[in-house]
Design an enzyme around this catalytic site. Structure first.
Site, PDB file in Angstrom:
ATOM      1  N   HIS A 120      43.236  39.941  46.815  1.00 53.42           N
ATOM      2  CA  HIS A 120      42.305  38.929  46.286  1.00 53.42           C
ATOM      3  C   HIS A 120      43.129  37.958  45.425  1.00 53.42           C
ATOM      4  CE1 HIS A 120      37.830  38.164  45.234  1.00 53.42           C
ATOM      5  NE2 HIS A 120      38.511  37.175  44.694  1.00 53.42           N
ATOM      6  N   GLU A 166      38.917  35.469  51.396  1.00 57.49           N
ATOM      7  CA  GLU A 166      38.843  34.002  51.495  1.00 57.49           C
ATOM      8  C   GLU A 166      40.197  33.331  51.744  1.00 57.49           C
ATOM      9  OE1 GLU A 166      36.838  32.629  47.973  1.00 57.49           O
ATOM     10  OE2 GLU A 166      34.975  33.610  48.498  1.00 57.49           O
ATOM     11  N   GLU A 362      30.010  38.967  48.502  1.00 55.04           N
ATOM     12  CA  GLU A 362      29.846  38.311  47.202  1.00 55.04           C
ATOM     13  C   GLU A 362      28.643  37.402  47.289  1.00 55.04           C
ATOM     14  OE1 GLU A 362      33.186  36.033  45.656  1.00 55.04           O
ATOM     15  OE2 GLU A 362      34.588  37.642  46.152  1.00 55.04           O
ATOM     16  N   TRP A 409      28.075  39.399  43.107  1.00 53.61           N
ATOM     17  CA  TRP A 409      29.186  38.912  42.308  1.00 53.61           C
ATOM     18  C   TRP A 409      28.627  38.404  40.978  1.00 53.61           C
ATOM     19  CZ3 TRP A 409      34.348  39.319  42.842  1.00 53.61           C
ATOM     20  CH2 TRP A 409      35.109  38.627  41.892  1.00 53.61           C
TER      21      TRP A 409
HETATM   22  C1  GBH Z   1      34.688  33.368  45.081  1.00 54.30           C
HETATM   23  O1  GBH Z   1      35.098  32.228  45.792  1.00 54.30           O
HETATM   24  C2  GBH Z   1      35.881  34.219  44.723  1.00 54.30           C
HETATM   25  O2  GBH Z   1      36.112  35.168  45.740  1.00 54.30           O
HETATM   26  C3  GBH Z   1      35.730  34.907  43.395  1.00 54.30           C
HETATM   27  O3  GBH Z   1      36.967  35.448  43.021  1.00 54.30           O
HETATM   28  C4  GBH Z   1      35.195  33.940  42.367  1.00 54.30           C
HETATM   29  O4  GBH Z   1      35.132  34.490  41.091  1.00 54.30           O
HETATM   30  C5  GBH Z   1      33.827  33.512  42.817  1.00 54.30           C
HETATM   31  O5  GBH Z   1      33.913  32.875  44.056  1.00 54.30           O
HETATM   32  C6  GBH Z   1      33.169  32.527  41.875  1.00 54.30           C
HETATM   33  O6  GBH Z   1      33.879  31.342  41.826  1.00 54.30           O
HETATM   34  O7  GBH Z   1      37.892  23.655  43.037  1.00 54.30           O
HETATM   35  O8  GBH Z   1      36.215  22.071  43.730  1.00 54.30           O
HETATM   36  O9  GBH Z   1      37.990  22.714  45.252  1.00 54.30           O
HETATM   37  C7  GBH Z   1      34.048  31.347  46.065  1.00 54.30           C
HETATM   38  C8  GBH Z   1      34.461  30.200  46.911  1.00 54.30           C
HETATM   39  C9  GBH Z   1      36.066  28.532  46.992  1.00 54.30           C
HETATM   40  C10 GBH Z   1      34.245  28.216  45.635  1.00 54.30           C
HETATM   41  C11 GBH Z   1      36.835  27.488  46.221  1.00 54.30           C
HETATM   42  C12 GBH Z   1      34.967  27.161  44.864  1.00 54.30           C
HETATM   43  C13 GBH Z   1      36.754  25.578  44.934  1.00 54.30           C
HETATM   44  C14 GBH Z   1      36.050  24.302  44.802  1.00 54.30           C
HETATM   45  N1  GBH Z   1      35.159  29.198  46.145  1.00 54.30           N
HETATM   46  N2  GBH Z   1      35.936  26.519  45.697  1.00 54.30           N
HETATM   47  S1  GBH Z   1      37.123  23.086  44.171  1.00 54.30           S
END
Ligand code: GBH
Length: 456
Positions: A120, A166, A362, A409
């Protein structure tokens, strides 16, 4: 509606090693890329680091007890590669492994089944220094070797494995896409093609790790991949919109370039065509390695994208969100419960894998939790969020889709990557000064759902 779930439905919570463990220098652990990233100025909100996080490394008995009281029978957590093989390759650090043995003992005593994610996002810094981690094909074999070392040692107690969390995030958001990549290692690579190469290497690593798990496990193991592919949601649920959403599913980059090859053995042709020279180099045999048979699929569900057909009928368009669209306390997290239903349905129907069991690995939200004067946290907004998504889960099950469980989550507020400790996703409030844990209203709500096996 009664919203009763099947008696076999798995209720769980999810966490990740780097976000909760802390103890980054304990017992032989070496840095991961997030430790180095957090040391760069301006990368993590407030200059926060995960050096302590929730100190779960030392306080796990308390956290396992909180899960037992919550009533979950399933726990998704991740193993830290830099704790187990500090140099990324080579010698296994048994002291680091012992932490997970202690955790597994506690889970077993509490009657909670472990579901382990092997990766992760905490790539060993040593491999970043050696060959640029995911930029190199060598990373795939090192990940498979790490996987084998873990499964040889813990495979008697863990039979449910996830290779990676992911892929699109830790590759595409870690290397490029913007002038300042928001995720570690934060290295800007020189071309979009090289970014696609990093996710291709991660897919290869996933495939090799599946093989390694099956070869090394002393007991029959269930192997899955966890992904946050983007559900394409029809703006209106009629035939034309649904068809448009199904067609649009493959073109989204994190779908056509990750979940599609992992499940079907080919990158989506539409995507490859739109990438042109940015497409990854694919060697003979790669796609067979990548598309290992999976026992289940883990869907990290947050939000999706609305789609409608274009006027000519054969095409589709993605719709942008209005400024006023509701999103609680995270700019990217649009509240979109139907994306859970559509995500499950697309995996099953659009990708033609009706037989593949699906777990929500999640689903959660960040809200502005506050301690009241009485020392409580009344997070009615979080309860509202989960109720809505669970109704969509219920619908998917009612319609016969093989959705078998839900990992919320997350257990407790933790280190939220580039937002540091400034975003709270937990059922339990973490006081970062005292490290005291305070169950929120949503904890008691989820406890009741589990107890009654339905949405309460
Ligand atoms: C999850 O990803 C993770 O698996 C987890 O570790 C995390 O704590 C949780 O979400 C909550 O965030 O920065 O504007 O480009 C979720 C999917 C993918 C959502 C990356 C946010 C970045 C957006 N994430 N995305 S940006």
């Amino acid at each position: 509606m009664d919203y009763q779930f099947p008696s076999t439905f798995a209720w769980g919570v999810a966490t990740a090693a780097y976000q909760i463990e802390g103890a980054v220098a304990a017992e032989g652990r070496q840095n991961c890329v997030w430790d180095s990233f957090a040391a760069l100025p301006g990368r993590i909100q407030g200059g926060d680091t995960a050096a302590i996080a929730c100190d779960h490394y030392h306080r796990f008995p308390e956290d396992v007890a909180a899960m037992a009281r919550l009533g979950v029978k399933h726990y998704r957590f991740s193993l830290a590669w830099p704790r187990i093989i500090p140099e990324g390759r080579g010698a296994v650090n048994e002291a680091g492994m012992d932490f997970y043995r202690r955790l597994l003992d506690a889970l077993q005593d509490a009657g909670i089944e472990p579901h382990a994610t092997l990766f992760h996002w905490d790539s060993p810094q040593a491999l970043e220094d050696r060959y640029g981690s995911w930029r190199s094909r060598e990373m795939a074999q090192d990940f498979a070797d790490y996987t084998a070392a873990v499964v040889q040692r813990l495979g008697d107690r863990i039979t449910s494995w996830m290779t990676m969390n992911e892929i699109h995030c830790f590759t595409h958001l870690g290397y490029g896409v913007r002038r300042q990549p928001p995720h570690a290692p934060g290295t800007l690579v020189s071309s979009p093609q090289q970014v696609w190469q990093t996710s291709h290497h991660a897919l290869l690593a996933h495939g090799l790790a599946c093989q390694a798990i099956r070869a090394a496990s002393p007991r029959p193991a269930q192997v899955g991949l966890v992904d946050n592919f983007v559900p394409t949601v029809p703006l209106i649920e009629d035939k034309d919109h649904i068809q448009a959403a199904q067609r649009a599913f493959h073109l989204n980059a994190s779908n056509g370039g990750i979940v599609v090859p992992a499940l079907t053995g080919a990158y989506a042709p539409d995507l490859l065509e739109s990438l042109g020279p940015a497409a990854p180099e694919i060697r003979a045999g790669d796609l067979d390695t990548i598309a290992q048979p999976l026992d289940w699929f883990g869907f990290n569900c947050y939000f999706g994208t609305y789609v409608r057909p274009t006027e000519t009928g054969a095409g589709y368009e993605y719709l942008s969100f209005p400024k006023s669209y509701p999103r609680l306390h995270m700019p990217w997290l649009r509240i979109m419960p139907d994306c859970l239903y559509w995500g499950v349905r697309h995996l099953s129907e659009t990708l033609g894998r009706r037989d593949l069991p699906i777990f929500i690995t999640e689903n959660g939200c960040a809200v502005k939790d506050r301690l009241t004067e009485t020392g409580e946290v009344i997070d009615s907004d979080r309860i509202f969020f989960h109720r809505a998504y669970l109704r969509a889960a219920h619908r998917a099950i009612q319609e016969g889709f093989p959705l078998q469980g839900y990992f919320l989550w997350t257990l407790m507020d933790n280190f939220e990557w580039s937002y540091g400790h400034h975003r709270r996703f937990g059922l339990i409030y973490t006081d970062y000064k005292t490290l005291q844990r305070i169950p929120k209203a949503s904890y008691y709500w989820y406890q009741r759902c589990i107890q009654h096996n339905r949405i309460v």
